[in-house]
Design a protein around this motif. Structure first.
Motif, PDB file in Angstrom:
ATOM      1  N   MET B   1       0.836  -1.196   0.000  1.00 30.53           N
ATOM      2  CA  MET B   1       0.000   0.000   0.000  1.00 30.53           C
ATOM      3  C   MET B   1       0.872   1.247   0.000  1.00 30.53           C
ATOM      4  O   MET B   1       1.822   1.342   0.787  1.00 30.53           O
ATOM      5  CB  MET B   1      -0.893  -0.031   1.258  1.00 30.53           C
ATOM      6  N   ALA B   2       0.551   2.165  -0.900  1.00 33.01           N
ATOM      7  CA  ALA B   2       1.374   3.385  -0.993  1.00 33.01           C
ATOM      8  C   ALA B   2       1.026   4.331   0.148  1.00 33.01           C
ATOM      9  O   ALA B   2      -0.139   4.452   0.540  1.00 33.01           O
ATOM     10  CB  ALA B   2       1.111   4.072  -2.327  1.00 33.01           C
ATOM     11  N   ARG B   3       2.028   4.989   0.692  1.00 28.44           N
ATOM     12  CA  ARG B   3       1.790   5.981   1.762  1.00 28.44           C
ATOM     13  C   ARG B   3       1.220   7.252   1.158  1.00 28.44           C
ATOM     14  O   ARG B   3       1.440   7.575  -0.010  1.00 28.44           O
ATOM     15  CB  ARG B   3       3.106   6.293   2.477  1.00 28.44           C
ATOM     16  N   LEU B   4       0.510   8.009   1.973  1.00 29.70           N
ATOM     17  CA  LEU B   4      -0.044   9.286   1.484  1.00 29.70           C
ATOM     18  C   LEU B   4       1.101  10.256   1.222  1.00 29.70           C
ATOM     19  O   LEU B   4       1.924  10.509   2.111  1.00 29.70           O
ATOM     20  CB  LEU B   4      -0.993   9.861   2.546  1.00 29.70           C
ATOM     21  N   ASN B   5       1.168  10.755  -0.017  1.00 28.98           N
ATOM     22  CA  ASN B   5       2.255  11.674  -0.386  1.00 28.98           C
ATOM     23  C   ASN B   5       1.820  13.112  -0.119  1.00 28.98           C
ATOM     24  O   ASN B   5       0.909  13.636  -0.746  1.00 28.98           O
ATOM     25  CB  ASN B   5       2.561  11.478  -1.881  1.00 28.98           C
ATOM     26  N   ASP B   6       2.430  13.771   0.865  1.00 29.45           N
ATOM     27  CA  ASP B   6       2.001  15.151   1.195  1.00 29.45           C
ATOM     28  C   ASP B   6       3.070  16.182   0.830  1.00 29.45           C
ATOM     29  O   ASP B   6       3.146  17.256   1.413  1.00 29.45           O
ATOM     30  CB  ASP B   6       1.596  15.268   2.663  1.00 29.45           C
TER      31      ASP B   6
END
Lengths: 267, 123
Positions: B1-6
């Motif tokens: 699962m990809a992490r949230l890119n902020d």
């Protein structure tokens, strides 16, 4: 199937139709709010913006008049946009006059008789207000209340006790009016210069007679009393009856009255 | 699962800053009627050449030989300033006297917007 579940676990319970409904409701609510409440507000803003633009334009025109009168520039031209109303010139021969000014002293010596300034008026179509350029000043009126946006250049020099009164009258070939984009062309007409020695300690009176309908007397009353230090002897400003108002001038040893004629060639 | 890119949060922040900046500029434009008038008046109305002209004439007139000419010329200076420049001009002079070898001229100029006073001394 098991592979997909691992890849996208956070899409569980997401329905396209509910999403569509949500977005659709939001859009409709937004459009509804804008049409019902935003549009009238916008129209109101437009009216007040038109008025503000005209106030600004009037000050530009006043500066033109100043150049013509005090700097002896022969001709001036200004293009402007008139929105939400009409700009009309009521020249100094128009009846009823916007105002009449008489200056005399207590001995009955008359310096100026029934001076009519004429005026250049912007009447707003929906807001019931008028902005007028008259006698070198810009004044704004709503019913009987009025305010001076830019003062004329009358002044009192304390060192020499000299009071300088500049009377500007606007003339034109008949009544002219304009809506939309137009050019106001102005030229300097006749000028008159009178210089009176008033050291005799005789009080001098100025009588201002407003028009009963287009009554700008509150603005002029404030200007004459607050700025020039005159005192009011009789009359009530803003009464809407067209009754004359009488003022006594401050103690002067020299009274200078200059009269300028500004010809409005076209609107 | 990809992490949230902020990493791109700054774009949102810039949006806020730009809109606030526009808001303030709109307020400034709204105020421009009054500011424009005052500034235009201050710049275009300052009678620099008028004052210089009148000042020069007054000083010259003070050294006219004939007393009669001097009175006439000085009266005309006052009249001309009033009729052409729309300005009240007043001046008086004191000739050299006693230990003071200089001529002093007090000048006053007022056109309703600008007032100018000067005490001139011949040197």
């Amino acid at each position: 199937m098991t592979k997909r579940k691992i890849q996208a676990p956070c899409t569980e319970g997401v329905s396209e139709s509910i999403g569509f409904l949500l977005i659709f409701t939001l859009m409709m609510a937004g459009i509804g709010l804008v049409t019902l409440y935003g549009y009238p507000l916008l129209m109101q803003q437009q009216t007040s913006a038109d008025e503000q633009i005209m106030e600004k334009n009037m000050i530009v025109l006043q500066n033109d008049v100043k150049s013509l009168a005090y700097k002896t520039v022969p001709y001036k031209e200004t293009s402007l946009k008139i929105g939400g109303g009409a700009l009309t010139i009521y020249n100094s021969h128009h009846t009823p006059p916007a105002s009449k000014i008489t200056i005399r002293d207590a001995n009955g010596v008359i310096f100026v008789t029934d001076f009519r300034s004429g005026d250049l008026t912007y009447s707003s179509a929906s807001a019931n207000t008028e902005v007028s350029l008259q006698n070198g000043a810009v004044v704004k009126r709503q019913n009987q209340g009025s305010v001076m946006l830019a003062e004329p250049r009358w002044f009192y020099d304390g060192q020499t006790k000299t009071l300088v009164i500049n009377l500007v009258n606007l003339t034109s070939n008949g009544l002219m009016a304009r809506d939309g984009i137009g050019t106001v062309q102005m030229a300097l007409g006749e000028t008159r210069f009178d210089n009176y020695d008033t050291t005799g300690l005789v009080p001098i009176y100025l009588t201002y007679t407003p028009d009963s309908v287009k009554d700008y007397s509150v603005a002029w009353d404030n200007y004459l009393r607050q700025t020039l230090g005159m005192s009011r002897n009789s009359g009530t400003p803003g009464s809407g009856t067209g009754q004359p108002l009488e003022y006594e001038l401050p103690q002067t040893s020299r009274l200078v009255i200059k009269q300028y004629e500004v010809i409005i060639r076209s609107l | 699962m990809a992490r949230l890119n902020d990493d791109a949060q700054w774009i949102v922040l810039m949006g806020f800053i730009v809109s606030f900046a526009l808001f303030f500029i709109a307020i400034l434009i709204n105020q421009s009627t009054i500011v424009g008038q005052t500034t235009a008046e201050a710049v275009s109305e300052f009678p620099k050449t008028d004052i210089r002209e009148v000042r020069g004439m007054i000083i010259q007139s003070e050294f006219l030989g004939d007393e009669n000419d001097k009175t006439n010329v000085q009266r005309e200076i006052r009249n001309l300033s009033l009729s052409r420049h729309n300005a009240v001009v007043e001046f008086s002079s004191s000739p050299p006297a006693g230990s003071d070898p200089y001529t002093h001229i007090e000048m006053h100029y007022n056109n309703g917007v600008t007032a100018y006073n000067e005490t001139w001394r011949s040197e």
